[in-house]
Each structure stands twice: as C-alpha cells, then as structure tokens.
Design an enzyme around this catalytic site. Structure first.
Site, short mmCIF file in Angstrom:
data_model
loop_
_atom_site.label_atom_id
_atom_site.label_comp_id
_atom_site.label_asym_id
_atom_site.label_seq_id
_atom_site.Cartn_x
_atom_site.Cartn_y
_atom_site.Cartn_z
N ASP A 1 0.86 -1.20 0.00
CA ASP A 1 0.00 0.00 0.00
C ASP A 1 0.88 1.24 0.00
O ASP A 1 2.01 1.20 0.51
CB ASP A 1 -0.81 0.13 1.30
CG ASP A 1 -1.59 -1.09 1.65
OD1 ASP A 1 -1.91 -1.85 0.75
OD2 ASP A 1 -1.87 -1.23 2.86
N1 URA Z 1 -0.96 -5.90 4.19
C1 URA Z 1 -1.46 -4.65 4.11
O1 URA Z 1 -2.46 -4.32 4.73
N2 URA Z 1 -0.80 -3.77 3.33
C2 URA Z 1 0.31 -4.05 2.66
O2 URA Z 1 0.86 -3.19 1.97
C3 URA Z 1 0.80 -5.36 2.75
C4 URA Z 1 0.15 -6.27 3.53
#
Ligand code: URA
Length: 246
Positions: free
Chosen positions: A105
């Site tokens: 993310d």
């Molecule tokens: N889990 C999440 O919530 N975000 C990420 O970027 C990776 C794993």
C-alpha cells in the site's frame, strides 16, 4: 534474452526506442570500459557496456530490492509519487517492464521486489506459493489474547472473501507493536486482519520477503540481487506439494 543487436538490447533495457538507441550508438555514447566505442553489430557483454560512461542497468532477468518509503505508489501510472521515481527512469520503459512483485500500500514501507522475469514474478505472487512475508505493525490498541490467537490459528473470514484466512505468525513485540508473518497475500491483508479483531494499523513495514531482508538499505534506496540471492529466492518459492496446498 538472445539479442545480438546492441541497439535492440539497449532498447529492451529502456534506453529509448530502437531508433533512439541506434542514434546513441552513432553518437559514440556507447563504449567499453577502455573507451573503445561500440557500434551496432559489435560483440558485447552486458558488464562491459557503458552508456555516457555509466554502467548499464541490471541485465534482463534481474530482481531488484527496493526499500519503499511511505507515500509511494506501486504502479507505473497512478498518481505520483510512484516507486519508479526512486529507480532508474528506464525501469518502467523496459521490455518486459521491471514490474513490482505484488504491491505494498502507499502507506506501507519496507521491502519491495521488482523483476522483469514474468515467470518468476508469477511464481512469487501465486497464492499457491506460500512464501513467508514478515511485517511489523504499529496498532492503536493491542487486541485481546484470544483475538491474536484466532489470527494465529487461521479460519477467520474477512469481509467480501470466500476463503478463510490461513494461520499467521503473530508475535507481540512492544506495547502495541506486532510482528506478523503471512504466507498468503490478500489485498490489504494485515490492515484488514487487525480491523477484523477491532484494531487499527497505524503504521506498517515489511521486514522480510522469503529469505530476503532489507539489511543496510535505507528508505528510498535499491539494489539488484546477486545471482546467488536470486537462486535462493527461486528455491524458496518452489511450490509446496499438492497435499499441503489449501
Ligand atoms: N498488508 C497490508 O495491509 N498492506 C500491505 O501493503 C501489505 C500487507
């Protein structure tokens, strides 16, 4: 890549179109380390080609490890800033493109791999490849012991999903900090797992991907994996026997 045209090779590494690469060669911008000018049709070895005096980007089939800072987006064409801004601009122009191995993310920092080896990328991100990925999550509140146990045992159904979560490693390592080891890669998985047990993830950082860690790499820095590291990564991504698959 079996390429004997230097212009084509440079074009596939993202140095421009085939015509632009030919123009670079005619302009004597492509040399060997001893200064000898390379021309179209010259025999060449990747490590002995310089463009404007600089070594070439990693060769075809490379894997790159980036320490992604918070705020950068894993895409070639989303709203900036994009992770590609931290890498040579040619990476997004390569053929095949140097693609991210899965995504983090925008709000997540840490270890991100990129590769132009599509088959390896597919293997590393396949739901059937249970490569462990380790995250450090800062929570607003530590869930109760039984909720953490539920995450460890698996079986929780996230909203909108049709298969239950696999068991996860969940280790408390601070007042509201947990180390989470996942062997699957669902959308926003860590954030959604903790939301399902009443906690909000305030910060998330990926520490490890299979056998790889960030080491000394600072946020925003990248390096190409050595051949040995790529072999280890491939080895660890070998599929589990069918009986062990979920
Ligand atoms: N889990 C999440 O919530 N975000 C990420 O970027 C990776 C794993």
């Amino acid at each position: 890549m079996a390429v004997n045209s230097l212009a084509r090779y440079l074009a596939r590494l993202g140095y421009g179109s085939r015509k632009e690469a030919e123009a670079m060669l005619r302009a004597r911008r492509v040399t060997q380390p001893d200064g000898q000018v390379l021309r179209e049709g010259s025999a060449f070895a990747h490590d002995a080609v310089l463009v404007d005096g600089a070594p070439l980007d990693p060769p075809p089939g490379s894997v790159v490890l980036l320490h992604k800072p918070v705020g950068y987006v894993c895409s070639t064409q989303d709203r900036p800033p994009l992770v590609y801004e931290l890498l040579p601009p040619r990476f997004a122009q390569r053929d095949p493109v140097m693609a991210t191995v899965g995504r983090l993310d925008a709000d997540t920092s840490g270890l991100l791999l990129l590769t132009d080896d599509g088959a390896l990328n597919h293997r590393l991100t396949s739901p059937r490849t249970h490569l462990p990925k380790v995250y450090l999550a800062q929570l607003d509140t530590l869930p109760a012991a039984d909720a953490l146990q539920q995450l460890r045992e698996g079986g929780l159904m996230l909203r909108g999903e049709t298969t239950a979560l696999a068991p996860a490693g969940v280790e408390s390592c601070g007042e509201r900090v947990v180390r989470v080891t996942l062997t699957e890669g669902r959308y926003h998985q860590v954030r959604r797992m903790f939301a399902a047990v009443g906690a909000h993830v305030q910060a998330l950082h990926r520490e490890a991907f299979g056998p790889l860690t960030l080491g000394e790499l600072q946020a925003g820095q990248w390096r190409a994996l050595s051949e040995n590291e790529v072999v280890q990564l491939r080895e660890s991504a070998r599929r589990l026997p069918a009986a062990a698959e979920r």
